[in-house]
Design an enzyme around this catalytic site. Structure first.
Site, PDB file in Angstrom:
ATOM      1  N   ARG B 120       0.813  -1.234   0.000  1.00 18.88           N
ATOM      2  CA  ARG B 120       0.000   0.000   0.000  1.00 18.88           C
ATOM      3  C   ARG B 120       0.839   1.272   0.000  1.00 18.88           C
ATOM      4  NH1 ARG B 120      -3.055  -2.989   3.817  1.00 18.88           N
ATOM      5  NH2 ARG B 120      -4.708  -4.118   2.747  1.00 18.88           N
ATOM      6  N   LYS B 142       2.540  11.026 -11.662  1.00 16.36           N
ATOM      7  CA  LYS B 142       1.682  10.075 -12.372  1.00 16.36           C
ATOM      8  C   LYS B 142       2.452   8.793 -12.599  1.00 16.36           C
ATOM      9  CE  LYS B 142      -1.532  12.910 -15.012  1.00 16.36           C
ATOM     10  NZ  LYS B 142      -2.041  13.147 -16.392  1.00 16.36           N
ATOM     11  N   GLU B 184       8.358  16.611 -26.346  1.00 19.26           N
ATOM     12  CA  GLU B 184       7.690  17.041 -25.113  1.00 19.26           C
ATOM     13  C   GLU B 184       8.195  18.420 -24.675  1.00 19.26           C
ATOM     14  OE1 GLU B 184       5.086  15.721 -23.582  1.00 19.26           O
ATOM     15  OE2 GLU B 184       5.034  13.597 -24.129  1.00 19.26           O
ATOM     16  N   LYS B 228       6.551  21.916 -16.327  1.00 16.45           N
ATOM     17  CA  LYS B 228       5.784  20.804 -15.764  1.00 16.45           C
ATOM     18  C   LYS B 228       5.528  21.003 -14.269  1.00 16.45           C
ATOM     19  CE  LYS B 228       4.425  16.291 -15.756  1.00 16.45           C
ATOM     20  NZ  LYS B 228       4.750  15.001 -16.360  1.00 16.45           N
ATOM     21  N   GLU B 238      -5.115  17.103 -11.935  1.00 16.26           N
ATOM     22  CA  GLU B 238      -5.652  17.266 -13.275  1.00 16.26           C
ATOM     23  C   GLU B 238      -7.146  17.554 -13.275  1.00 16.26           C
ATOM     24  OE1 GLU B 238      -4.187  14.256 -15.870  1.00 16.26           O
ATOM     25  OE2 GLU B 238      -4.928  15.247 -17.656  1.00 16.26           O
ATOM     26  N   ARG B 242      -3.784  21.243 -15.315  1.00 12.61           N
ATOM     27  CA  ARG B 242      -2.847  20.172 -15.686  1.00 12.61           C
ATOM     28  C   ARG B 242      -3.205  19.520 -17.026  1.00 12.61           C
ATOM     29  NH1 ARG B 242       0.233  15.668 -11.891  1.00 12.61           N
ATOM     30  NH2 ARG B 242       1.295  14.627 -13.600  1.00 12.61           N
ATOM     31  N   ASN B 246      -1.572  17.755 -21.752  1.00 14.73           N
ATOM     32  CA  ASN B 246      -2.075  16.757 -22.686  1.00 14.73           C
ATOM     33  C   ASN B 246      -2.085  17.268 -24.138  1.00 14.73           C
ATOM     34  OD1 ASN B 246      -3.093  14.084 -22.718  1.00 14.73           O
ATOM     35  ND2 ASN B 246      -5.144  14.877 -23.192  1.00 14.73           N
ATOM     36  N   HIS B 249      -1.704  15.056 -27.185  1.00 18.05           N
ATOM     37  CA  HIS B 249      -1.778  13.666 -26.721  1.00 18.05           C
ATOM     38  C   HIS B 249      -3.088  12.970 -27.091  1.00 18.05           C
ATOM     39  CE1 HIS B 249       1.849  14.766 -24.690  1.00 18.05           C
ATOM     40  NE2 HIS B 249       1.965  13.595 -24.089  1.00 18.05           N
ATOM     41  N   HIS B 253      -2.083   9.669 -28.612  1.00 16.01           N
ATOM     42  CA  HIS B 253      -2.376   8.354 -28.017  1.00 16.01           C
ATOM     43  C   HIS B 253      -3.124   7.465 -28.997  1.00 16.01           C
ATOM     44  CE1 HIS B 253      -2.069   9.988 -23.624  1.00 16.01           C
ATOM     45  NE2 HIS B 253      -0.902   9.620 -24.116  1.00 16.01           N
ATOM     46  N   HIS B 266       7.100   7.315 -28.483  1.00 14.14           N
ATOM     47  CA  HIS B 266       6.045   8.148 -27.899  1.00 14.14           C
ATOM     48  C   HIS B 266       6.111   9.584 -28.422  1.00 14.14           C
ATOM     49  CE1 HIS B 266       3.157   9.727 -25.053  1.00 14.14           C
ATOM     50  NE2 HIS B 266       4.052  10.574 -24.571  1.00 14.14           N
TER      51      HIS B 266
END
Lengths: 369, 369
Positions: B120, B142, B184, B228, B238, B242, B246, B249, B253, B266
């Site tokens: 955990r 993330k 990026e 960032k 987000e 935030r 994206n 993206h 994606h 990527h």
């Protein structure tokens, strides 16, 4: 209708306990969701759904999507989580989808973990169907699955939006499961609630019979949840006090591992684990012989605890992977009176071995008689 | 030596950027751990370890345990996490064990997620080895893995104790990976940093050559991380700002999914996604033709973006599972000037289709010439 508040640094929510609550789910859930038409997905087991879907759906204007997971500790693994997540994604679930965990501890633990990690976290509500889940696993935000190497080694803290407890659900539980759940109630009494301890001592018949009504059982459920919520409110992340909820679980988990999670119900293993822990306490003088007798009698009163085969030394070895360890030190919970406990870090393997041998001796005696 | 602070409701930590830092890891890590002899486990890929282990270990009194994960997006799945968790358990890792994620984005995302869910939650440090990981994925908390249904659909927010960036690590990167990472940086410039935009326009040669030194590249890395960190500090989870990270993206994606995460790096997919998003912005009048030209020129300057095969309609369909959707609405990031963006929710499938067709037309033109 008892409402118990859980309030931690990361979440605040209510546990509502009300016989018959299952028939009134939808308006409660809609209110909790904050949406007029929440997007809902139920995660449940085929058995539970067969027994209770009619009552569950009684208050829904349109039936929600339902995902199934077979019941049983052996399905509490990451592949099951991956499959459910894939099903959620295919069904178009997004970050505003609300999961409803309807079932026992395994369903609750998996669904909570699924909610914790699907799209990095979505909301869920616990609707526990077994006594074990009602008094223990559906409250406190611990979610997770097992590894081959041990129980609950993977997981997250992710609190539900609410926990909705209908004690009528336990009316159909097999007696062994009822008694298994009551071992966690016995634990709550031993560690923190002398009044619950006395109530359990004096009302075993009414509690176990679930007749003529479930008032006595509802009282036990409510008191047990109150103990859990109170502990979690003080120490959400198990840096201190919350470890006391682990009473009986060090050896209990080892018993479950030694019997491959198949032979005993969780509460039965914890029952034996409590007996072993009581022996540690007695041997060190943390409790008197009289206190030991009252506590172990109560554990057995909510038995019978079935026998199993395992070497004491093997059980002690298995405790080495207990995840309550910090930097190699093992936290151990010992009662110091009826309803009071302490956490110690100096219990040796030898002490554990002696206590486990005493537990196994008790088991042999009970089997003979 | 630039130090950039990340400070969110759930964590505060520093990103340290220093050429040569890899040789001085151990004292930094020990200080961060707060322990005199921290229990450390490195997660890395065989390739990275072969190239850099000597320098990595130079400051360690005794070598730490090392777990390996093959590099590549296709290994970023739950079974890899389960295997690593099992190896951690077998190695006796407990809640005080500190993981060191040493590698590219996949290593960082998986190790961060492993740290989030092992027992955990245990601490970890990011030591990114690729430019992509340095400027993007190692900062912001993330973590996660892919599902068959889509990228990063499983994950947690779990910040590292620190991110340690040695720009010298990118000296051995293949040029295509360097350029992929720079996409990026281009994104950071477009969405929020006009000065970085100009620097990228005017210093492409020195940045891409990594010669005679890596000062220009280090400046790009530092500025990108600053963008960032600044965004994450304002909106960790987000809920708003935030989402601008994206940019490029949504279609990016979809391109990765359409090419099975195998054909493009990527950053290459994100490069094309930025071109498509710029077309959406141009078509709606969010930016002028002149702004469009400067931005798309910069994207191509850090190309070449390799061609791929996919129908525009298929790509638009694939955006439907984008996890930035909330209750069915798709958030879309549009530039409104050099270094400024807005988030809109009304971009239609038709607009996306038109823009994606324009992107594919550009691709055909570039392939011909």
């Amino acid at each position: 209708m008892p409402v118990i508040n859980v309030s931690t640094p990361s979440a605040t929510y209510d546990v509502t306990i009300a016989p018959g609550l299952l028939r009134t789910l939808y308006p409660r859930i809609r209110k909790l969701s904050g949406s007029k038409s929440p997007r809902l997905v139920v995660v449940t087991s085929p058995n539970i759904w067969k027994l209770w879907s009619k009552r569950f759906l009684a208050s829904f204007p349109t039936p929600p999507e339902v995902l199934f997971l077979p019941a049983g500790e052996r399905f509490k693994r990451l592949p099951a989580v991956e499959r459910l997540a894939q099903e959620l994604a295919v069904a178009g679930a997004d970050r505003d989808t609300l999961l409803l965990a309807f079932g026992g501890g395994v369903i609750g633990d998996i669904t909570g973990f699924l909610a914790a990690i699907y799209m990095r976290g979505i909301p869920y509500i616990q609707i526990p169907s077994t006594l074990l889940a009602q008094v223990d696993s559906s409250v406190g935000g611990k979610t997770g699955v097992n590894l081959a190497a041990g129980k609950n080694l993977i997981g997250s803290f992710h609190h539900p939006l609410a926990t909705l407890v209908d004690p009528e659900l336990v009316l159909t539980l097999p007696p062994a499961e009822l008694r298994s759940g009551l071992q966690e109630a016995v634990k709550s009494a031993i560690i923190r609630d002398p009044a619950l301890f006395r109530f359990l001592e004096q009302n075993a018949k009414a509690i176990l019979a679930r007749k003529p009504d479930i008032k006595a059982l509802t009282r036990v459920v409510t008191a047990s949840i109150r103990v859990k919520a109170n502990v979690v409110n003080i120490d959400e992340r198990e840096n201190g006090l919350r470890m006391i909820l682990n009473f009986g679980h060090t050896i209990g988990h080892a018993i479950e591992a030694a019997t491959n999670y198949k032979q005993l119900l969780h509460g039965q293993a914890i029952g034996w684990g409590q007996i072993a822990a009581l022996h540690v306490a007695l041997n060190r003088g943390s409790i008197t012989q009289k206190q030991f007798d009252r506590m172990s009698t109560l554990v057995h009163q909510y038995g019978p605890l079935p026998p199993f085969k395992a070497q004491a030394s093997r059980l002690v070895t298995l405790t080495a992977s207990d995840k309550k360890r910090r930097s190699g030190r093992r936290a151990f919970v010992l009662p110091i009176a009826i309803g009071a406990t302490e956490i110690v870090f100096d219990v040796t393997d030898e002490e554990l071995l002696t206590a486990t041998q005493s537990m196994l001796a008790t088991m042999r005696q009970l089997t003979k008689s």
